[in-house]
Enzyme design. Structure first.
Site, PDB file in Angstrom:
ATOM      1  N   THR A  94     -50.671  27.470 -12.593  1.00  0.00           N
ATOM      2  CA  THR A  94     -49.363  27.260 -11.697  1.00  0.00           C
ATOM      3  C   THR A  94     -49.472  25.540 -11.544  1.00  0.00           C
ATOM      4  OG1 THR A  94     -48.451  29.390 -10.724  1.00  0.00           O
ATOM      5  CG2 THR A  94     -47.865  27.332  -9.496  1.00  0.00           C
ATOM      6  N   SER A 128     -43.590  29.193 -12.760  1.00  0.00           N
ATOM      7  CA  SER A 128     -43.772  29.976 -13.525  1.00  0.00           C
ATOM      8  C   SER A 128     -44.124  29.522 -14.989  1.00  0.00           C
ATOM      9  CB  SER A 128     -43.096  31.479 -13.127  1.00  0.00           C
ATOM     10  OG  SER A 128     -43.010  31.655 -12.422  1.00  0.00           O
ATOM     11  N   ILE A 137     -53.554  28.283  -5.664  1.00  0.00           N
ATOM     12  CA  ILE A 137     -54.657  28.567  -6.842  1.00  0.00           C
ATOM     13  C   ILE A 137     -55.846  29.685  -5.526  1.00  0.00           C
ATOM     14  CG2 ILE A 137     -56.605  28.310  -8.223  1.00  0.00           C
ATOM     15  CD1 ILE A 137     -53.228  27.150  -9.412  1.00  0.00           C
ATOM     16  N   GLU A 173     -52.262  41.581 -15.676  1.00  0.00           N
ATOM     17  CA  GLU A 173     -51.613  40.792 -13.934  1.00  0.00           C
ATOM     18  C   GLU A 173     -50.309  41.684 -13.453  1.00  0.00           C
ATOM     19  OE1 GLU A 173     -51.316  36.988 -12.352  1.00  0.00           O
ATOM     20  OE2 GLU A 173     -50.923  36.600 -13.930  1.00  0.00           O
ATOM     21  N   LEU A 193     -40.510  51.909  12.621  1.00  0.00           N
ATOM     22  CA  LEU A 193     -40.628  53.458  13.250  1.00  0.00           C
ATOM     23  C   LEU A 193     -41.854  52.886  13.829  1.00  0.00           C
ATOM     24  CD1 LEU A 193     -40.236  55.759   9.394  1.00  0.00           C
ATOM     25  CD2 LEU A 193     -38.543  55.494  12.231  1.00  0.00           C
TER      26      LEU A 193
END
Length: 386
Positions: free
Chosen positions: A129, A135, A160, A244, A342
């Protein structure tokens, strides 16, 4: 009838080993590592000594053997035992940093990079990246120009994982023309002149997983560090994307399952107006919905993983992997939110585990390809198949 490969006797033993290791070596120290912003190198060595760090890599390159599913079992069980997806990201970054080197099969690279990492002595990272590229792997700008027996690298990488601690980074660089055909993979080692690493980036979650920006200002990298053939990097990266994304899907449903378990325990002991929360119909129905979403995500993700293992070349695999990731992430988002709700005020405190999972889970719909990119990928493949 297909054998359930997730619960074979060998994998039950692997789960037991992983759980005991997690409870002993990780859970007591995780709050400290969260605050320090990184994992200690001693944890890598301890994980290697326990036989867990090299799982999924062949013994011929220094690994412990096993199949890809075994690495997923370890990640799942660690989270179920009280670890976190951030811990998985920081401890097992070599799962995305080493496979390309192993597949290329250069003996010198395996000796210099793969074996030390699997022994816990070095840390590997993957740098794809970029600040401008997101992407879009085919659009990377980091340039590597050949100069004799070196490449001269100029550019930057962002977000990274393990970049601060990494001893070397498997880096996507442009060695050819524009587009996917001009991308190569190059191992760039810490200490290379012209290679600088930023201070750790401060993030919403994954605190114990250090993240960095990398800069290359005329860094001279030996040509011997080229992984595979020049300009073959895009294809190498694509072959690892399924692994991945499926790993992130497993981490997502495991996080949901852990938060559900913690919440089931909590509502039995927490009382309001003289009655436990579990006696309230609205609470019970919320728990039932959380359980449904978790089980659907686990069942579908595991089914896709089974198909990926049986036939990684099947035509519908790319879209099904994307759908598995989105399904698991959506379930995780709902369940961690419900868990915090909750738990009430306790769910908002840093001392409560569900608070960490709430922060950590947010990245799962971004890393490995955003939810929106996964959806676009599925839509394109659906239309192309008609």
């Amino acid at each position: 009838m297909t054998t359930n490969r997730w619960d074979t006797p060998e994998r039950q033993l692997l789960r037991t080993t992983t759980r005991r290791f997690t409870e002993r070596e990780i859970v007591p120290h995780l709050p400290t590592w969260e605050e320090s912003g990184e994992l200690p190198r001693a944890l890598h060595r301890a994980t290697a000594k326990a036989g867990l760090l090299g799982v999924g890599f062949p013994e011929s390159v220094g690994g412990s053997g096993g199949e890809p599913i075994d690495t997923l079992v370890i990640a799942e069980e660690m989270i179920l035992a009280g670890a976190s997806s951030g811990l998985i990201a920081g401890l097992f970054t070599h799962g995305i940093g080493l496979p390309h080197i192993v597949t290329a099969g250069d003996p010198d690279q395996i000796d210099r990079f793969v074996r030390p990492v699997l022994a816990g002595d070095k840390i590997a990272a993957l740098a794809v990246t970029e600040p401008e590229g997101g992407s879009d792997v085919a659009a990377i700008r980091t340039r590597a120009e050949r100069d004799g027996d070196h490449y001269v690298v100029t550019g930057a990488k962002l977000f990274i994982t393990s970049g601060v601690r990494a001893d070397f980074v498997t880096t996507a660089v442009r060695t050819g023309g524009p587009g996917a055909g001009g991308v190569s993979l190059l191992v760039i080692e810490r200490g290379t002149p012209g290679f600088t690493v930023s201070t750790p980036l401060k993030k919403m979650g994954w605190w114990c997983s250090d993240t960095a920006e990398l800069r290359f200002d005329g860094a001279r990298v030996p040509a011997a560090n080229l992984i595979g053939a020049e300009n073959s990097g895009f294809g190498q990266l694509m072959t690892q994307f399924a692994a991945e994304r499926l790993s992130l899907a497993v981490q997502a449903y495991a996080t949901a399952a852990r938060c559900l378990a913690l919440t089931l325990d909590w509502v039995k002991i927490r009382e309001t107006f003289g009655r436990p929360l579990s006696s309230r119909q609205v609470v019970r129905h919320k728990l039932a919905e959380m359980a449904r979403q978790t089980d659907v995500a686990r069942t579908y993700t595991r089914a896709v993983i089974d198909d990926w293992i049986d036939d990684p070349t099947r035509s519908d695999l790319v879209s099904r992997v994307a759908m598995a990731k989105n399904t698991a992430v959506a379930a995780c988002d709902e369940v961690v939110d419900g868990a915090v709700q909750l738990h009430g005020g306790m769910g908002y405190l840093r001392e409560t585990e569900v608070e960490r999972h709430y922060r950590d889970s947010r990245i799962l719909g971004i890393g490995g390809g955003t939810t929106e990119i996964m959806t676009e990928l599925v839509s394109r493949l659906l239309l192309a198949a008609r």
